[in-house]
Scaffold this active site. Sequence first.
Site, PDB file in Angstrom:
ATOM      1  N   CYS A   2       0.856  -1.176   0.000  1.00  0.00           N
ATOM      2  CA  CYS A   2       0.000   0.000   0.000  1.00  0.00           C
ATOM      3  C   CYS A   2       0.895   1.228   0.000  1.00  0.00           C
ATOM      4  O   CYS A   2       2.082   1.140   0.277  1.00  0.00           O
ATOM      5  CB  CYS A   2      -0.864   0.018   1.249  1.00  0.00           C
ATOM      6  SG  CYS A   2      -1.781  -1.496   1.495  1.00  0.00           S
ATOM      7  N   ARG A  27       1.681   1.495  -6.035  1.00  0.00           N
ATOM      8  CA  ARG A  27       1.875   0.579  -4.900  1.00  0.00           C
ATOM      9  C   ARG A  27       0.607  -0.185  -4.546  1.00  0.00           C
ATOM     10  O   ARG A  27       0.655  -1.146  -3.770  1.00  0.00           O
ATOM     11  CB  ARG A  27       2.328   1.363  -3.666  1.00  0.00           C
ATOM     12  CG  ARG A  27       3.690   1.986  -3.824  1.00  0.00           C
ATOM     13  CD  ARG A  27       4.065   2.714  -2.570  1.00  0.00           C
ATOM     14  NE  ARG A  27       4.209   1.808  -1.464  1.00  0.00           N
ATOM     15  CZ  ARG A  27       5.358   1.366  -0.977  1.00  0.00           C
ATOM     16  NH1 ARG A  27       6.482   1.739  -1.529  1.00  0.00           N
ATOM     17  NH2 ARG A  27       5.386   0.552   0.043  1.00  0.00           N
ATOM     18  N   TRP A  75      -3.593  -1.913  -1.387  1.00  0.00           N
ATOM     19  CA  TRP A  75      -3.484  -3.209  -2.051  1.00  0.00           C
ATOM     20  C   TRP A  75      -4.000  -4.199  -1.026  1.00  0.00           C
ATOM     21  O   TRP A  75      -3.338  -4.477  -0.027  1.00  0.00           O
ATOM     22  CB  TRP A  75      -2.028  -3.488  -2.414  1.00  0.00           C
ATOM     23  CG  TRP A  75      -1.845  -4.703  -3.264  1.00  0.00           C
ATOM     24  CD1 TRP A  75      -1.881  -4.745  -4.629  1.00  0.00           C
ATOM     25  CD2 TRP A  75      -1.593  -6.038  -2.823  1.00  0.00           C
ATOM     26  NE1 TRP A  75      -1.684  -6.038  -5.051  1.00  0.00           N
ATOM     27  CE2 TRP A  75      -1.501  -6.853  -3.976  1.00  0.00           C
ATOM     28  CE3 TRP A  75      -1.455  -6.642  -1.577  1.00  0.00           C
ATOM     29  CZ2 TRP A  75      -1.265  -8.219  -3.907  1.00  0.00           C
ATOM     30  CZ3 TRP A  75      -1.225  -8.012  -1.508  1.00  0.00           C
ATOM     31  CH2 TRP A  75      -1.125  -8.778  -2.677  1.00  0.00           C
ATOM     32  N   ASN A 101       0.318  -0.002   6.242  1.00  0.00           N
ATOM     33  CA  ASN A 101       0.850  -0.861   5.182  1.00  0.00           C
ATOM     34  C   ASN A 101       1.492  -2.059   5.865  1.00  0.00           C
ATOM     35  O   ASN A 101       2.279  -1.875   6.783  1.00  0.00           O
ATOM     36  CB  ASN A 101       1.894  -0.072   4.379  1.00  0.00           C
ATOM     37  CG  ASN A 101       2.524  -0.896   3.286  1.00  0.00           C
ATOM     38  OD1 ASN A 101       1.981  -1.925   2.894  1.00  0.00           O
ATOM     39  ND2 ASN A 101       3.665  -0.450   2.804  1.00  0.00           N
ATOM     40  N   GLY A 102       1.132  -3.267   5.445  1.00  0.00           N
ATOM     41  CA  GLY A 102       1.718  -4.457   6.067  1.00  0.00           C
ATOM     42  C   GLY A 102       0.624  -5.390   6.537  1.00  0.00           C
ATOM     43  O   GLY A 102      -0.531  -5.275   6.099  1.00  0.00           O
ATOM     44  N   GLU A 487      11.687 -13.831 -18.410  1.00  0.00           N
ATOM     45  CA  GLU A 487      11.313 -12.426 -18.252  1.00  0.00           C
ATOM     46  C   GLU A 487      10.275 -12.015 -19.303  1.00  0.00           C
ATOM     47  O   GLU A 487       9.320 -11.298 -19.004  1.00  0.00           O
ATOM     48  CB  GLU A 487      12.582 -11.552 -18.338  1.00  0.00           C
ATOM     49  CG  GLU A 487      12.372 -10.051 -18.292  1.00  0.00           C
ATOM     50  CD  GLU A 487      11.683  -9.542 -17.025  1.00  0.00           C
ATOM     51  OE1 GLU A 487      11.493 -10.310 -16.068  1.00  0.00           O
ATOM     52  OE2 GLU A 487      11.282  -8.362 -17.032  1.00  0.00           O
ATOM     53  N   LYS A 491       6.639 -10.597 -18.399  1.00  0.00           N
ATOM     54  CA  LYS A 491       6.141  -9.292 -18.870  1.00  0.00           C
ATOM     55  C   LYS A 491       4.789  -9.461 -19.547  1.00  0.00           C
ATOM     56  O   LYS A 491       3.869  -8.691 -19.324  1.00  0.00           O
ATOM     57  CB  LYS A 491       7.126  -8.643 -19.862  1.00  0.00           C
ATOM     58  CG  LYS A 491       8.343  -8.028 -19.244  1.00  0.00           C
ATOM     59  CD  LYS A 491       8.089  -6.677 -18.644  1.00  0.00           C
ATOM     60  CE  LYS A 491       8.310  -6.500 -17.191  1.00  0.00           C
ATOM     61  NZ  LYS A 491       9.080  -7.202 -16.307  1.00  0.00           N
ATOM     62  N   GLU A 494       2.024 -10.360 -16.926  1.00  0.00           N
ATOM     63  CA  GLU A 494       1.604  -9.359 -15.954  1.00  0.00           C
ATOM     64  C   GLU A 494       0.865  -8.191 -16.576  1.00  0.00           C
ATOM     65  O   GLU A 494      -0.033  -7.642 -15.945  1.00  0.00           O
ATOM     66  CB  GLU A 494       2.766  -8.885 -15.078  1.00  0.00           C
ATOM     67  CG  GLU A 494       3.851  -8.136 -15.794  1.00  0.00           C
ATOM     68  CD  GLU A 494       4.978  -7.711 -14.867  1.00  0.00           C
ATOM     69  OE1 GLU A 494       4.770  -7.599 -13.658  1.00  0.00           O
ATOM     70  OE2 GLU A 494       6.085  -7.483 -15.377  1.00  0.00           O
ATOM     71  N   HIS A 510      10.957 -32.227 -23.208  1.00  0.00           N
ATOM     72  CA  HIS A 510      10.646 -33.003 -22.006  1.00  0.00           C
ATOM     73  C   HIS A 510       9.258 -32.690 -21.467  1.00  0.00           C
ATOM     74  O   HIS A 510       9.012 -32.864 -20.274  1.00  0.00           O
ATOM     75  CB  HIS A 510      11.731 -32.760 -20.944  1.00  0.00           C
ATOM     76  CG  HIS A 510      13.084 -33.173 -21.428  1.00  0.00           C
ATOM     77  ND1 HIS A 510      13.543 -34.462 -21.317  1.00  0.00           N
ATOM     78  CD2 HIS A 510      14.022 -32.473 -22.100  1.00  0.00           C
ATOM     79  CE1 HIS A 510      14.753 -34.529 -21.880  1.00  0.00           C
ATOM     80  NE2 HIS A 510      15.054 -33.341 -22.366  1.00  0.00           N
ATOM     81  N   LYS A 609       3.920  -2.045  -7.133  1.00  0.00           N
ATOM     82  CA  LYS A 609       5.327  -1.798  -7.475  1.00  0.00           C
ATOM     83  C   LYS A 609       6.293  -2.291  -6.400  1.00  0.00           C
ATOM     84  O   LYS A 609       7.384  -2.722  -6.718  1.00  0.00           O
ATOM     85  CB  LYS A 609       5.522  -0.298  -7.726  1.00  0.00           C
ATOM     86  CG  LYS A 609       6.886   0.080  -8.251  1.00  0.00           C
ATOM     87  CD  LYS A 609       7.014  -0.201  -9.724  1.00  0.00           C
ATOM     88  CE  LYS A 609       8.405   0.038 -10.242  1.00  0.00           C
ATOM     89  NZ  LYS A 609       8.648  -0.726 -11.479  1.00  0.00           N
TER      90      LYS A 609
HETATM   91  C1  F6R Z   1       7.803  -7.509 -12.747  1.00  0.00           C
HETATM   92  C2  F6R Z   1       8.028  -6.897 -11.465  1.00  0.00           C
HETATM   93  C3  F6R Z   1       8.098  -7.776 -10.263  1.00  0.00           C
HETATM   94  C4  F6R Z   1       9.302  -7.345  -9.408  1.00  0.00           C
HETATM   95  C5  F6R Z   1       9.340  -8.123  -8.092  1.00  0.00           C
HETATM   96  C6  F6R Z   1      10.544  -7.752  -7.255  1.00  0.00           C
HETATM   97  O1  F6R Z   1       7.759  -6.557 -13.760  1.00  0.00           O
HETATM   98  O2  F6R Z   1       8.151  -5.723 -11.369  1.00  0.00           O
HETATM   99  O3  F6R Z   1       8.203  -9.113 -10.601  1.00  0.00           O
HETATM  100  O4  F6R Z   1      10.466  -7.561 -10.143  1.00  0.00           O
HETATM  101  O5  F6R Z   1       8.170  -7.854  -7.370  1.00  0.00           O
HETATM  102  O6  F6R Z   1      10.567  -6.395  -6.952  1.00  0.00           O
HETATM  103  P1  F6R Z   1      11.869  -5.661  -6.457  1.00  0.00           P
HETATM  104  O7  F6R Z   1      12.827  -5.607  -7.588  1.00  0.00           O
HETATM  105  O8  F6R Z   1      11.400  -4.292  -6.047  1.00  0.00           O
HETATM  106  O9  F6R Z   1      12.402  -6.449  -5.307  1.00  0.00           O
END
Ligand code: F6R
Length: 614
Positions: A2, A27, A75, A101-102, A487, A491, A494, A510, A609
């Site tokens: 959050c 966030r 969140w 937050n938490g 990756e 991408k 998500e 496999h 984020k």
């Molecule tokens: C994907 C993404 C997430 C973060 C993950 C770790 O685009 O942003 O998978 O990479 O939540 O976040 P950080 O790097 O902040 O530890």
Amino acid sequence: MCGIVGYTGNKQASPILLDGLSRLEHRGYDSAGIAVLKPDDSIDIFKAEGKLHTLKKKVDGNEPIGQIGVGHTRWATHGTPTDKNAHPHTDCSGNVAVVHNGIVENYLELRASLENEGHKFLSHTDSECIPHLIEKYLVEGYALTEAVGKTAQLLRGANAVSVISHQQADDIVAFRLGNAGGIVLGYGEQEMFLSSDLPALLPYTRKIAYLSDGEMVSITPAGANYYLTDGTSVSKAPSIAPPDTVTAAKGDYSHFMLKEIHEQPEAVISAMRGRISFDTNTVDGADFGLTDVQIAKINRVVLLGMGTSLHAAMVGRLWIESFARIPAESDNSSEFRYRDPVIDQNTLVISITQSGETADTLSAMELAAEKGAYQVAITNYDGTQATRIADSTLLMKAGIEIGVAATKTFTCSLITLFLFAMHLGQKRGTLEREKAATLLKEVALLPELLGKTVVDTTQYEKLAEQFFQYSDFLYLGRGVNFPLAMEGALKLKEISYIHAEGYPGGEMKHGPISLIDENMPIVALMPVGPRYEKMLSTASEVKARGGTIIAVATENDNSIATVADHTIQLPSTAHELNPILSAIPMQLLAYYIAIRRGCDIDQPRNLAKSVTVE
Ligand code: F6R
């Protein structure tokens, strides 16, 4: 996950709170709310389910009058995203407003005992027990700061909390327990700001201080007083946020993600700056922290991260093994923290976290610290919790990243890891001078090559047009390109909500091969390099089974047409550096497919984020 904001000063609080929330919406965006303490000592609260614009509409024309307040963008963890469960939460009297937050792990217990004492709860959140506990201590005669400190001592779990009450009408009292996301304080002229993340403060001030685990703060327009939750004073001086973190505006771009993809050539230059000596063809390890003696002693490297940062760790592992010849492994922080890893003083643990606040990564780092490992954090934000646990910090220097999907922080993590791996290799004598010189020549060209790679987006728009209605994708790669396949799949998942998997090319036979038919497009990462022929065979096998191949290949590769239905060309570079270039097609393909599907690019559903809960 959050976002929390706070303001106390000589201006009206609500516009500043709403502006701060708009910079923190990445966030969490299930619901939002603000609380403003009015001159008559009552608290005005506005809350709204959904995104921030719904709250803004509610406030528009009814702005609460008052120069102190807190705000929250949520969140959801406990309780669905409704108006009732939105923060701020209050006590029974409505005299205490709290944003949180938490996760309060013992909230059921706390709630039951508060309800027994007659407290009435209005929401289904764990957060609501906080204002009621504060109320209890205020009624017992404690001052607000003491009541908040006593409350903090009762909470289990990682929590960041911010409180207002007429009991100390100029003060916002906040605390941080564990790793539930940061609290940054911003110092203005006769005003103070508070936020979960630095970007929300930067339009107002660059004079900042961070709360550490177990610390509290009480801010008034005149400044800040820091304590531990038991009331012991703590001295803390503000610092100035570096200029490269300043301002994040979308400019002409339709989304932050697109802007941030295009910023990668610049961002990578910034991550390289000061770390390479082109005269001597060496990596300059001045900010890498480890002494030559420490480097010589390392007998194992563990690289940790989550999501995109884990993919950077996976690539970094291969570079470290290759250049420094040290056994290296990469692991998901959330798995690492719960196994009993074999680690000692000669293990180097490198944690990658753009936010510096990911709960799982921080806990993994704490575990590694207990076991005595030397720790390096690679993060985009100085002063965050990861930097405080680590023995040294390598900043990504990507500039602020607002889009929830990591893009430029990924490529900046990669280049930072690449240079760090070279540095270890040079210091241990395992990376030959000529090899280092050749690599650095290619590194010097990278920003220009990245520039070339981002420039032509029409090919992605065309691919998106053709593929946006598919429901599954397979991404394949080998060696340094395997993590990029993961990756690319992440991408796409998500931001476009299409199911996608990333596999090593060799694994295809496999199991995944049985999925292949005309409904399963395959993105094959196959730039020229050591495993190129093997990928060519894998691609032929896919083709023979009716699969459609989108190849990511090196320009002027004449063999690729034999297997590829579509080719995205990458400029030629050292094969070790290919992953940094292939990051761009992974991002742009996902972006344009998500656009065609009408998805919310910068704020994909259910994501945030900084993931500050487990
Ligand atoms: C994907 C993404 C997430 C973060 C993950 C770790 O685009 O942003 O998978 O990479 O939540 O976040 P950080 O790097 O902040 O530890």
